[in-house]
Scaffold this active site. Structure first.
Site, PDB file in Angstrom:
ATOM      1  N   ASN A   1       0.566  -1.078   0.176  1.00 32.75           N
ATOM      2  CA  ASN A   1      -0.009   0.099  -0.097  1.00 32.75           C
ATOM      3  C   ASN A   1       0.774   1.304   0.124  1.00 32.75           C
ATOM      4  OD1 ASN A   1      -1.649   2.047   0.616  1.00 32.75           O
ATOM      5  ND2 ASN A   1      -2.880   1.640   2.131  1.00 32.75           N
TER       6      ASN A   1
ATOM      7  N   ARG B   1      -2.480  -2.301  -3.783  1.00 30.30           N
ATOM      8  CA  ARG B   1      -3.606  -1.126  -2.924  1.00 30.30           C
ATOM      9  C   ARG B   1      -3.558  -0.253  -4.537  1.00 30.30           C
ATOM     10  NH1 ARG B   1      -5.010   3.651   0.974  1.00 30.30           N
ATOM     11  NH2 ARG B   1      -7.609   3.461   0.096  1.00 30.30           N
TER      12      ARG B   1
ATOM     13  N   HIS C   1     -12.934   2.953   0.099  1.00 30.67           N
ATOM     14  CA  HIS C   1     -12.941   2.056   0.442  1.00 30.67           C
ATOM     15  C   HIS C   1     -13.723   0.397   0.147  1.00 30.67           C
ATOM     16  CE1 HIS C   1     -13.032   5.398   3.816  1.00 30.67           C
ATOM     17  NE2 HIS C   1     -11.816   4.829   4.245  1.00 30.67           N
TER      18      HIS C   1
ATOM     19  N   HIS D   1     -17.476   2.441   7.880  1.00 29.97           N
ATOM     20  CA  HIS D   1     -16.436   2.181   7.998  1.00 29.97           C
ATOM     21  C   HIS D   1     -15.700   3.295   8.218  1.00 29.97           C
ATOM     22  CE1 HIS D   1     -12.226   1.068   5.908  1.00 29.97           C
ATOM     23  NE2 HIS D   1     -12.073   2.401   6.804  1.00 29.97           N
ATOM     24  N   LEU D   2     -15.806   3.494  10.045  1.00 34.65           N
ATOM     25  CA  LEU D   2     -15.411   4.121  10.992  1.00 34.65           C
ATOM     26  C   LEU D   2     -13.915   4.793  11.753  1.00 34.65           C
ATOM     27  CD1 LEU D   2     -18.232   4.921  12.801  1.00 34.65           C
ATOM     28  CD2 LEU D   2     -18.202   5.584   9.888  1.00 34.65           C
ATOM     29  N   GLY D   3     -12.731   5.394  10.068  1.00 32.33           N
ATOM     30  CA  GLY D   3     -11.215   5.159  10.389  1.00 32.33           C
ATOM     31  C   GLY D   3     -11.442   6.492  11.048  1.00 32.33           C
TER      32      GLY D   3
ATOM     33  N   ARG E   1     -11.955  15.424   8.126  1.00 32.04           N
ATOM     34  CA  ARG E   1     -12.362  16.398   6.154  1.00 32.04           C
ATOM     35  C   ARG E   1     -13.735  16.174   6.885  1.00 32.04           C
ATOM     36  NH1 ARG E   1     -11.318  11.082   3.497  1.00 32.04           N
ATOM     37  NH2 ARG E   1      -8.396  11.438   3.027  1.00 32.04           N
TER      38      ARG E   1
ATOM     39  N   PHE F   1      -9.861   9.859  18.079  1.00 33.80           N
ATOM     40  CA  PHE F   1     -10.817   9.063  19.047  1.00 33.80           C
ATOM     41  C   PHE F   1     -10.306   9.457  19.963  1.00 33.80           C
ATOM     42  CE2 PHE F   1     -15.199   9.847  16.773  1.00 33.80           C
ATOM     43  CZ  PHE F   1     -15.414  10.251  15.757  1.00 33.80           C
TER      44      PHE F   1
ATOM     45  N   GLY G   1     -10.478   1.655  12.585  1.00 31.47           N
ATOM     46  CA  GLY G   1     -10.200   2.285  13.554  1.00 31.47           C
ATOM     47  C   GLY G   1     -11.276   2.625  14.625  1.00 31.47           C
TER      48      GLY G   1
ATOM     49  N   GLU H   1     -14.138  -0.345  15.243  1.00 31.62           N
ATOM     50  CA  GLU H   1     -14.015  -1.228  15.477  1.00 31.62           C
ATOM     51  C   GLU H   1     -13.563  -1.192  17.119  1.00 31.62           C
ATOM     52  OE1 GLU H   1     -10.175  -3.255  13.468  1.00 31.62           O
ATOM     53  OE2 GLU H   1     -11.208  -2.721  11.940  1.00 31.62           O
TER      54      GLU H   1
ATOM     55  N   GLU I   1      -8.246  -5.450   4.814  1.00 36.34           N
ATOM     56  CA  GLU I   1      -8.132  -4.651   3.742  1.00 36.34           C
ATOM     57  C   GLU I   1      -6.568  -6.170   3.142  1.00 36.34           C
ATOM     58  OE1 GLU I   1      -8.254  -1.003   4.929  1.00 36.34           O
ATOM     59  OE2 GLU I   1      -9.219  -0.307   3.331  1.00 36.34           O
TER      60      GLU I   1
HETATM   61  P1  ADP Z   1      -7.001   5.035   8.291  1.00 36.10           P
HETATM   62  O1  ADP Z   1      -7.235   3.673   8.103  1.00 36.10           O
HETATM   63  O2  ADP Z   1      -8.263   5.732   7.680  1.00 36.10           O
HETATM   64  O3  ADP Z   1      -5.883   6.232   9.559  1.00 36.10           O
HETATM   65  P2  ADP Z   1      -7.856   3.752  11.061  1.00 36.10           P
HETATM   66  O4  ADP Z   1      -9.294   2.705  10.400  1.00 36.10           O
HETATM   67  O5  ADP Z   1      -6.902   3.088  11.725  1.00 36.10           O
HETATM   68  O6  ADP Z   1      -7.951   4.892  10.176  1.00 36.10           O
HETATM   69  O7  ADP Z   1      -8.435   4.364  12.630  1.00 36.10           O
HETATM   70  C1  ADP Z   1      -7.843   5.482  13.240  1.00 36.10           C
HETATM   71  C2  ADP Z   1      -8.129   6.294  14.418  1.00 36.10           C
HETATM   72  O8  ADP Z   1      -9.344   5.128  15.067  1.00 36.10           O
HETATM   73  C3  ADP Z   1      -7.775   6.474  14.696  1.00 36.10           C
HETATM   74  O9  ADP Z   1      -7.266   7.940  14.505  1.00 36.10           O
HETATM   75  C4  ADP Z   1      -8.482   6.914  16.125  1.00 36.10           C
HETATM   76  O10 ADP Z   1      -9.761   8.323  16.082  1.00 36.10           O
HETATM   77  C5  ADP Z   1      -9.427   5.510  16.508  1.00 36.10           C
HETATM   78  N1  ADP Z   1      -8.942   4.515  17.437  1.00 36.10           N
HETATM   79  C6  ADP Z   1      -8.408   3.761  17.306  1.00 36.10           C
HETATM   80  N2  ADP Z   1      -8.083   3.435  18.692  1.00 36.10           N
HETATM   81  C7  ADP Z   1      -9.038   3.551  19.181  1.00 36.10           C
HETATM   82  C8  ADP Z   1     -10.147   2.960  20.307  1.00 36.10           C
HETATM   83  N3  ADP Z   1      -9.094   2.389  20.905  1.00 36.10           N
HETATM   84  N4  ADP Z   1     -11.111   4.251  21.181  1.00 36.10           N
HETATM   85  C9  ADP Z   1     -11.359   5.262  19.860  1.00 36.10           C
HETATM   86  N5  ADP Z   1     -10.807   5.403  18.804  1.00 36.10           N
HETATM   87  C10 ADP Z   1      -9.681   4.435  18.460  1.00 36.10           C
END
Ligand code: ADP
Length: 396
Positions: A7, A91, A180, A208-210, A241, A284, A331, A334, A384
């Site tokens: 990636n 990717r 995604h 999908h909340l990252g 964003r 978060f 992130g 989950e 992924e």
């Molecule tokens: P990306 O791939 O878009 O960079 P990820 O799916 O890895 O993102 O998600 C990263 C985000 O997940 C972090 O910025 C944070 O907000 C959140 N995160 C990670 N661990 C935790 C946790 N234990 N509790 C709450 N939020 C978390």
């Protein structure tokens, strides 16, 4: 067969070596600060310690060379020769309308990906640099491109067309593409195992909340709508964003703040979202800490984020005329039970009841609704890299 999953970004390169028979990750890591002072590779073999090696990486070819050196290192390596890498899965962010599925990377395909550069100027050129670096060092190893946009190519026209002059679609292919896709596809397939219903008769909403965040509506195994658009800026409020805004805000703020279009786009992509709203960070964990400390803007950012997710869920229930499963992943999805709980508070009208104890889960597959809930709500960790390895294996 071992598959190297790559990636590649403009200054970083994540990799995993996956045994596609056992689906074990033999080694993984990241090259950081490629082309910048202070570059380093972080490498971790299966069951071993993470090690960081500072090493100059003037370009991506050098980064891939260091990945190979790490994988074949006498002490911590996991393979003896390059012949043990059967294929490489890359990717690729934007496949435009050209790619509705993963594909072997031939010269023609590379030219077609290059034609999509216009649509993803930050991502696609970097993906291509990674592909070319691998080609240089492993010319005989087959390579596959797995596109973020491909899974969403099944969206109907009414979902992908914007309310703009049609000629912009005809001339420039301005439409919703969605991103995604590898994750939405992987998670929606996994959901079928959880509910024991076939993929082709299931209505799933994947959240999908990252740091980047998007939602998709997957009906009978096909993506029928998704919240990101021409670019990943549209849709949910994200880490940095803005997601959906009134487009006229751009002109208003540009005049007030004396910004040019690049400055404005920088604000929308990097200074907005949860970070911009809270004045804290995009993470978060910090937002939750802020809420615990009584920070009102952290509370506001959390509320606005969850409300937007819930509104999109409602929209996608309408798009599919129902929903069987709502899956949270990435992130935040989950790990953050507060977010999941707050989103689902809005969804009582769907007959959803949550299991508060189960909702405390972090990073594990689990049903978090009660057995009598009319819609199953679950946490499904995305993967992924594994999805890319599976696609790659299938094609070679
Ligand atoms: P990306 O791939 O878009 O960079 P990820 O799916 O890895 O993102 O998600 C990263 C985000 O997940 C972090 O910025 C944070 O907000 C959140 N995160 C990670 N661990 C935790 C946790 N234990 N509790 C709450 N939020 C978390």
């Amino acid at each position: 067969m071992n598959i190297l999953v790559i990636n590649c970004g403009s200054s970083s390169l994540k990799f995993q070596l996956i045994n596609s028979d056992s689906e074990e990750v033999l080694a993984k890591g990241i090259c950081e600060r490629i082309g910048i002072e202070g570059s380093r590779i972080v490498y971790q073999p299966q069951g071993g310690e993470k090690e960081t090696i500072e090493s100059p990486m003037p370009n991506h070819t050098q980064a891939i060379q260091l990945v190979i050196d790490s994988l074949m290192n006498e002490k911590t390596g996991v393979i003896k020769s390059l012949d043990e890498i059967g294929a490489i899965g890359h990717r690729v962010v934007h496949g435009g309308e050209k790619f509705a599925s993963s594909t072997l990377l031939t010269e023609d395909v590379l030219a077609a990906i290059e034609e999509c550069n216009d649509l993803a100027p930050l991502h696609n050129p970097a993906n291509l640099i990674g592909i070319n670096a691998c080609k240089e060092l492993m010319p005989n190893t087959p390579m596959v491109g797995v596109f973020d946009t491909a899974f969403h190519q099944t969206m109907p026209e009414k979902a992908y067309i914007y309310g703009l002059p049609y000629e912009y679609y005809q001339k420039y292919k301005v439409r919703r593409y969605g991103f995604h896709g590898t994750s939405h596809s992987y998670v929606s397939k996994k959901a079928t195992e959880i509910v024991g219903k076939p993929y082709d008769s299931l209505k799933t909403i994947v959240c999908h909340l990252g740091n980047g965040a998007s939602i998709s509506a997957v009906m009978n195994g096909k993506s029928v709508d998704t919240s990101m658009g021409l670019t990943p800026l549209e849709g949910l409020i994200m880490g940095t964003r803005s997601g959906d805004i009134d487009p006229a805000i751009m002109e208003f703020i540009m005049k007030k703040e004396n910004l040019d279009i690049d400055g404005m786009m920088n604000v929308l992509n990097k200074k907005s979202g949860v970070q911009g709203m809270s004045g804290l960070t995009s993470d978060f964990r910090d937002i939750n800490a802020g809420i615990a400390a009584g920070n009102e803007r952290a509370v506001m950012a959390m509320d606005a984020f969850c409300y937007r997710v819930a509104k999109y869920v409602g929209a996608y229930v309408a798009a599919m005329n129902g929903v069987d499963v709502i899956a949270f992943t990435a992130g935040v999805g989950e790990n953050d039970g507060v977010v999941r709980g707050k989103v689902c508070e809005y969804l009582g009208y769907l007959g959803i009841t949550m299991d508060a104890e189960a909702n405390k889960v972090r990073g594990e597959e689990r049903v978090i609704s009660t057995p009598d809930s009319k819609v199953k709500v679950c946490v499904i960790p995305t993967n992924e890299e594994l999805a890319i390895a599976r696609e790659t294996r299938a094609l070679v």
